[in-house]
Design an enzyme around this catalytic site. Structure first.
Site, PDB file in Angstrom:
ATOM      1  N   GLY A  38       0.790  -1.229   0.000  1.00  0.00           N
ATOM      2  CA  GLY A  38       0.000   0.000   0.000  1.00  0.00           C
ATOM      3  C   GLY A  38       0.819   1.275   0.000  1.00  0.00           C
TER       4      GLY A  38
ATOM      5  CG  ASP B  81      -8.829  -2.241 -21.700  1.00  0.00           C
ATOM      6  OD1 ASP B  81      -8.165  -3.066 -21.029  1.00  0.00           O
ATOM      7  OD2 ASP B  81      -8.494  -1.878 -22.839  1.00  0.00           O
TER       8      ASP B  81
ATOM      9  CD  GLU C   4       4.677   1.938  -9.250  1.00  0.00           C
ATOM     10  OE1 GLU C   4       3.587   1.677  -8.727  1.00  0.00           O
ATOM     11  OE2 GLU C   4       5.570   1.063  -9.404  1.00  0.00           O
TER      12      GLU C   4
ATOM     13  NE  ARG D 146      -8.584 -11.835  -7.438  1.00  0.00           N
ATOM     14  CZ  ARG D 146      -8.457 -13.152  -7.609  1.00  0.00           C
ATOM     15  NH1 ARG D 146      -7.309 -13.759  -7.363  1.00  0.00           N
ATOM     16  NH2 ARG D 146      -9.484 -13.862  -8.025  1.00  0.00           N
TER      17      ARG D 146
ATOM     18  NE  ARG E 199     -10.457 -14.491 -12.606  1.00  0.00           N
ATOM     19  CZ  ARG E 199      -9.322 -14.030 -12.065  1.00  0.00           C
ATOM     20  NH1 ARG E 199      -9.309 -12.868 -11.469  1.00  0.00           N
ATOM     21  NH2 ARG E 199      -8.213 -14.722 -12.135  1.00  0.00           N
TER      22      ARG E 199
ATOM     23  CB  VAL F  85      -3.650  -8.374 -18.609  1.00  0.00           C
ATOM     24  CG1 VAL F  85      -2.576  -8.227 -17.537  1.00  0.00           C
ATOM     25  CG2 VAL F  85      -4.604  -9.502 -18.250  1.00  0.00           C
TER      26      VAL F  85
ATOM     27  CG  HIS G 211       1.829  -2.067 -15.271  1.00  0.00           C
ATOM     28  ND1 HIS G 211       1.525  -3.308 -14.735  1.00  0.00           N
ATOM     29  CD2 HIS G 211       2.849  -2.275 -16.132  1.00  0.00           C
ATOM     30  CE1 HIS G 211       2.315  -4.227 -15.266  1.00  0.00           C
ATOM     31  NE2 HIS G 211       3.146  -3.620 -16.118  1.00  0.00           N
TER      32      HIS G 211
END
Ligand code: GAR
Length: 218
Positions: A13, A139, A172, A89, A63, A142, A107
């Site tokens: 986190g 979207d 990031e 996930r 899922r 992946v 990412h």
């Protein structure tokens, strides 16, 4: 109207912490959902006084039912924008359709290079000299959604994978809050087909299509 942000996280986190510590302008983090028991992200949210919930994906048969629980929690908190901050996930249309064009992810590579897990190691092993991080709209693929902003990180001769992970993560922590702020300010519209920052362009030497980053702390 202030923008209400929901954050999903799975791990330590530190990106959540960067969001909690940042000035997000007309936006507030109103909900944090963590899917892994013991994830430090939960404690970070609680320490900041933000309503936080553990929804364990393991407790659900599939899922879709896990995602339905996510949607319920995010809707109950009145969330406008969902931020994936180290959320490991893959989301199904149950969540994607509930927040169309309003889910973003950070990412640790310059997408479309090195999607999926262990992106910094993928870049390191590929021998590229520059990698970085990307904030993009989520979207159904992946790490394939429209790119909102990227920041570059050189791979140094002396780097180990761990060094690289650490330096990408530090970037990031600047990029993600800057993008959330730009969305809240109305300077990026994630639902556009090809979203681009409105306003002054940043220094192209260091940063690619990136909202004005704060100076790195010395
Ligand atoms: C970050 O490096 C984030 O980019 C990555 O997980 C890490 C989470 O760190 N996410 C992904 O790889 C998603 N594909 P954090 O929990 O300390 O923010």
């Amino acid at each position: 109207m202030r923008m209400r942000i929901g954050v999903l996280a799975s791990g330590s986190g530190t990106n959540l912490q960067a969001l909690l510590d940042a000035d997000l302008g007309p936006a507030d983090i109103v909900s944090v959902v963590v899917n892994v028991e013991g994830a430090k992200a939960l404690a970070r949210a609680e320490a900041a006084g933000v309503p936080a919930r553990l929804i364990r994906h393991r407790d659900f048969a599939d899922r879709e039912s896990f995602d339905a629980a996510l949607v319920e929690a995010l809707r109950a908190a009145g969330v406008d924008l969902v931020v994936l901050a180290g959320f490991m996930r893959i989301l199904t249309p149950v969540v994607l359709d509930a927040f169309p064009g309003r889910i973003i992810n950070v990412h640790p590579s310059l997408l479309p290079a090195f999607p999926g897990v262990d992106a910094q190691r993928q870049a390191f092993e590929a021998g590229v000299r520059i990698t970085g991080c990307t904030v993009h709209v989520v979207d159904a693929g992946v790490d394939t959604g429209p790119i909102l902003a990227q920041a570059a990180v050189p791979i140094l001769e002396t780097d180990t994978v761990v060094d690289l992970q650490r330096r990408v993560l530090a970037v990031e922590h600047q990029l993600l809050p800057a993008v959330v702020r730009a969305i809240a300010d109305g300077r990026i519209f994630p639902a556009d087909g090809r979203p681009r920052l409105r306003g002054p362009e940043p220094d192209p030497g260091a940063v690619l299509a990136c909202p004005s980053l704060p100076e790195p702390t010395p």
